[in-house]
Design an enzyme around this catalytic site. Structure first.
Site, PDB file in Angstrom:
ATOM      1  N   GLU A  67      48.157  22.178  64.093  1.00 18.23           N
ATOM      2  CA  GLU A  67      48.779  21.433  65.203  1.00 18.23           C
ATOM      3  C   GLU A  67      48.230  21.916  66.549  1.00 18.23           C
ATOM      4  O   GLU A  67      47.968  21.115  67.454  1.00 18.23           O
ATOM      5  CB  GLU A  67      50.306  21.607  65.186  1.00 18.23           C
ATOM      6  CG  GLU A  67      51.005  21.080  63.945  1.00 18.23           C
ATOM      7  CD  GLU A  67      51.127  22.129  62.837  1.00 18.23           C
ATOM      8  OE1 GLU A  67      50.174  22.923  62.633  1.00 18.23           O
ATOM      9  OE2 GLU A  67      52.165  22.153  62.153  1.00 18.23           O
ATOM     10  N   THR A 216      34.471  42.259  28.329  1.00 20.86           N
ATOM     11  CA  THR A 216      33.507  41.500  29.136  1.00 20.86           C
ATOM     12  C   THR A 216      32.791  42.433  30.113  1.00 20.86           C
ATOM     13  O   THR A 216      31.583  42.324  30.322  1.00 20.86           O
ATOM     14  CB  THR A 216      34.234  40.357  29.885  1.00 20.86           C
ATOM     15  OG1 THR A 216      34.703  39.444  28.903  1.00 20.86           O
ATOM     16  CG2 THR A 216      33.338  39.634  30.856  1.00 20.86           C
ATOM     17  N   ASP A 220      28.916  42.806  29.553  1.00 19.59           N
ATOM     18  CA  ASP A 220      28.092  42.031  30.508  1.00 19.59           C
ATOM     19  C   ASP A 220      27.822  42.757  31.819  1.00 19.59           C
ATOM     20  O   ASP A 220      26.965  42.331  32.587  1.00 19.59           O
ATOM     21  CB  ASP A 220      28.791  40.703  30.857  1.00 19.59           C
ATOM     22  CG  ASP A 220      28.963  39.806  29.646  1.00 19.59           C
ATOM     23  OD1 ASP A 220      28.370  40.124  28.598  1.00 19.59           O
ATOM     24  OD2 ASP A 220      29.672  38.790  29.763  1.00 19.59           O
ATOM     25  N   SER A 311      45.256  35.227  25.536  1.00 18.94           N
ATOM     26  CA  SER A 311      46.590  35.799  25.793  1.00 18.94           C
ATOM     27  C   SER A 311      47.309  35.044  26.913  1.00 18.94           C
ATOM     28  O   SER A 311      48.532  34.913  26.882  1.00 18.94           O
ATOM     29  CB  SER A 311      46.528  37.311  26.047  1.00 18.94           C
ATOM     30  OG  SER A 311      45.625  37.604  27.056  1.00 18.94           O
TER      31      SER A 311
HETATM   32  N1  LIG Z   1      31.032  32.244  27.877  1.00 25.34           N
HETATM   33  C1  LIG Z   1      31.937  32.691  28.730  1.00 25.34           C
HETATM   34  O1  LIG Z   1      32.474  31.930  29.535  1.00 25.34           O
HETATM   35  C2  LIG Z   1      32.311  34.135  28.715  1.00 25.34           C
HETATM   36  C3  LIG Z   1      33.082  34.638  29.770  1.00 25.34           C
HETATM   37  C4  LIG Z   1      33.434  35.978  29.736  1.00 25.34           C
HETATM   38  C5  LIG Z   1      33.062  36.759  28.670  1.00 25.34           C
HETATM   39  N2  LIG Z   1      32.299  36.236  27.674  1.00 25.34           N
HETATM   40  C6  LIG Z   1      31.928  37.064  26.535  1.00 25.34           C
HETATM   41  O2  LIG Z   1      33.096  37.413  25.847  1.00 25.34           O
HETATM   42  C7  LIG Z   1      32.879  38.633  25.194  1.00 25.34           C
HETATM   43  C8  LIG Z   1      34.114  39.463  25.307  1.00 25.34           C
HETATM   44  O3  LIG Z   1      35.239  38.731  24.825  1.00 25.34           O
HETATM   45  P1  LIG Z   1      36.382  39.456  24.036  1.00 25.34           P
HETATM   46  O4  LIG Z   1      37.371  38.443  23.622  1.00 25.34           O
HETATM   47  O5  LIG Z   1      35.731  40.274  22.981  1.00 25.34           O
HETATM   48  O6  LIG Z   1      36.937  40.490  25.082  1.00 25.34           O
HETATM   49  P2  LIG Z   1      37.660  40.417  26.505  1.00 25.34           P
HETATM   50  O7  LIG Z   1      38.695  39.387  26.513  1.00 25.34           O
HETATM   51  O8  LIG Z   1      36.649  40.426  27.590  1.00 25.34           O
HETATM   52  O9  LIG Z   1      38.302  41.851  26.528  1.00 25.34           O
HETATM   53  C9  LIG Z   1      39.241  42.141  25.546  1.00 25.34           C
HETATM   54  C10 LIG Z   1      39.894  43.445  25.906  1.00 25.34           C
HETATM   55  O10 LIG Z   1      40.554  43.326  27.148  1.00 25.34           O
HETATM   56  C11 LIG Z   1      41.825  43.914  27.073  1.00 25.34           C
HETATM   57  N3  LIG Z   1      42.818  42.824  27.029  1.00 25.34           N
HETATM   58  C12 LIG Z   1      42.587  41.509  27.091  1.00 25.34           C
HETATM   59  N4  LIG Z   1      43.736  40.814  27.042  1.00 25.34           N
HETATM   60  C13 LIG Z   1      44.709  41.737  26.910  1.00 25.34           C
HETATM   61  C14 LIG Z   1      46.110  41.650  26.776  1.00 25.34           C
HETATM   62  N5  LIG Z   1      46.739  40.481  26.805  1.00 25.34           N
HETATM   63  N6  LIG Z   1      46.785  42.777  26.627  1.00 25.34           N
HETATM   64  C15 LIG Z   1      46.163  43.958  26.607  1.00 25.34           C
HETATM   65  N7  LIG Z   1      44.849  44.116  26.746  1.00 25.34           N
HETATM   66  C16 LIG Z   1      44.117  42.999  26.896  1.00 25.34           C
HETATM   67  C17 LIG Z   1      41.827  44.692  25.770  1.00 25.34           C
HETATM   68  O11 LIG Z   1      41.207  45.924  26.044  1.00 25.34           O
HETATM   69  P3  LIG Z   1      41.471  47.237  25.157  1.00 25.34           P
HETATM   70  O12 LIG Z   1      40.926  46.945  23.817  1.00 25.34           O
HETATM   71  O13 LIG Z   1      40.737  48.314  25.856  1.00 25.34           O
HETATM   72  O14 LIG Z   1      42.937  47.424  25.140  1.00 25.34           O
HETATM   73  C18 LIG Z   1      40.929  43.847  24.914  1.00 25.34           C
HETATM   74  O15 LIG Z   1      40.353  44.528  23.838  1.00 25.34           O
HETATM   75  C19 LIG Z   1      31.680  39.289  25.855  1.00 25.34           C
HETATM   76  O16 LIG Z   1      30.645  39.381  24.916  1.00 25.34           O
HETATM   77  C20 LIG Z   1      31.289  38.350  26.952  1.00 25.34           C
HETATM   78  O17 LIG Z   1      29.894  38.188  27.045  1.00 25.34           O
HETATM   79  C21 LIG Z   1      31.930  34.950  27.678  1.00 25.34           C
END
Ligand SMILES: NC(=O)c1ccc[n+]([C@@H]2O[C@H](COP(=O)([O-])OP(=O)(O)OC[C@H]3O[C@@H](n4cnc5c(N)ncnc54)[C@H](OP(=O)(O)O)[C@@H]3O)[C@@H](O)[C@H]2O)c1
Length: 361
Positions: A67, A216, A220, A311
């Site tokens: 404004e 991640t 990455d 999650s």
């Molecule tokens: N294409 C895409 O758009 C994209 C984007 C991002 C990542 N990525 C790929 O995804 C892969 C990783 O995925 P991901 O599913 O294995 O792992 P993530 O989601 O990156 O990480 C998982 C970890 O994060 C923590 N976490 C996540 N949610 C949680 C929750 N609700 N409560 C407690 N802790 C939680 C935990 O850590 P702790 O185990 O230490 O407790 C869990 O093990 C990588 O290789 C990456 O390159 C792809």
């Protein structure tokens, strides 16, 4: 009957004129996307005798409101006494970093105010309208209300739901994987083209925070910034209960503010790297969202990986999902999150398909 018909037409015509100027307010307000936090985006137009004589929008918190910018842009201030001021959000009535806009409207004797939507912030919430009406100003409220709400969906979610607006974003291969099983280097394997990746950087400038899971960061080593677009970098957020992410990770280099959700603090805490201790035995997602609200964060783009995204989906804590589907197959790898049956808007960015779904009406 004839007279009623005429009246109806007159009313219809008036509403259309109001819509035209509120639409222009929205257009102006959008210039502030990503720079006005914690304030909303607001646009303002001043009209005299069917001509726009002043325009303005809010650029940054602490700087003049829409404004004020609109009134300042009017060359012949004597016209204000006969003008109508259009504003996409209710003018403020309280002293914040700047004086109340209601006072400005009253002081300039502007006789008519047309407002898109009421301000949900409890410091305003109708008190601006009340003040204008009490000053004898003709006030019209609720023009293009839905579009004005959509404009400030982050601000409305923050004030009405007491949490940030949550955007899920991921890229999946043609056959539904977000990452290959094996990686040769600690960096992302690109699924989408350069234009899609640049669009994601633009999106990052629009949100206040970006959130990823531990894995991640480990896999990455992302920067999580907006280096391919001009604008602000979002605050980085990582769910890292056992502090597994390496000390030399790029997100810990202090180039952007980072919040680590963890069970305990480590020596990694420094300027721009903050720990938030939560109970990982209880609703993690709800605690994270609550804490980000307390940090005054109005929006978060959640960029992966699968476990993290899933999650938020399972807690039904998301407002929008933006999914890229690339043109290459991986044949195996980490499966994309499952959103469930949703309606999608679809478009193409080169050979990438972009699907957008909203989790609200
Ligand atoms: N294409 C895409 O758009 C994209 C984007 C991002 C990542 N990525 C790929 O995804 C892969 C990783 O995925 P991901 O599913 O294995 O792992 P993530 O989601 O990156 O990480 C998982 C970890 O994060 C923590 N976490 C996540 N949610 C949680 C929750 N609700 N409560 C407690 N802790 C939680 C935990 O850590 P702790 O185990 O230490 O407790 C869990 O093990 C990588 O290789 C990456 O390159 C792809």
């Amino acid at each position: 009957m004839k007279q009623n018909h005429k009246l109806k037409n007159y009313y219809f015509c008036n509403v259309k004129i109001h819509e035209k100027y509120i639409r222009r307010c929205i257009e102006l307000a959008e210039n502030g996307l990503g720079t006005t936090y914690p304030n909303p985006m607001v646009g303002c137009v001043i009209v005299y005798d069917g001509t726009i004589i002043g325009e303005g929008w809010h650029k940054k918190a602490g700087e003049p409101h829409a404004e004020v910018n609109a009134v300042n842009s009017v060359k012949d201030k004597t016209l204000l006494k006969k003008a109508t001021i259009y504003v996409s959000l209710e003018p403020c009535s309280h002293f914040g970093k700047t004086p109340p806009c209601c006072n400005l409207i009253i002081a300039n004797k502007i006789p008519k105010v047309v407002i898109g939507t009421i301000d949900p912030n409890e410091k305003v919430a109708g008190t601006g309208i009340k003040k204008l009406v009490e000053a004898g100003i003709q006030v019209t409220v609720g023009v293009l209300e839905a579009a004005c709400y959509e404009l400030n969906k982050r601000f409305f979610t923050f004030h009405n739901k007491k949490r940030p607006y949550l955007i899920l974003k991921w890229a999946e291969s043609k056959d539904g994987f977000i990452a290959p099983m094996e990686k040769l280097e600690k960096k992302p394997v690109w699924i989408t083209n350069g234009y899609s990746r640049q669009l994601v950087h633009k999106w990052r400038t629009e949100e206040q925070a970006i959130l990823v899971g531990t894995q991640t960061v480990i896999d990455d080593n992302p920067k999580l910034d907006a280096r391919d677009w001009r604008g602000n970098n979002p605050v980085g957020v990582v769910l890292d209960q056992n502090n597994r992410i390496p000390e030399h990770s790029q997100i810990l280099d202090s180039h952007v503010k980072t919040i680590l959700f963890s069970k305990f603090k480590t020596a990694a805490e420094k300027e721009n790297v903050i720990f938030e201790i939560i109970d990982f035995e209880k609703n993690v997602v709800q605690q994270v969202v609550q804490s980000l609200y307390e940090h005054q964060i109005q929006s978060v783009i959640i960029e992966g990986g699968r476990q993290t995204l899933q999650s938020f989906i399972e807690a039904n804590l998301w407002d929008e999902a933006r999914i890229f589907v690339g043109n290459i197959p991986f044949h195996s790898g980490i499966k994309a999150p499952i959103l469930g049956k949703k309606q999608f808007d679809k478009c193409f960015i080169g050979t990438d398909e972009l699907l957008i779904s909203r989790n609200y009406d």
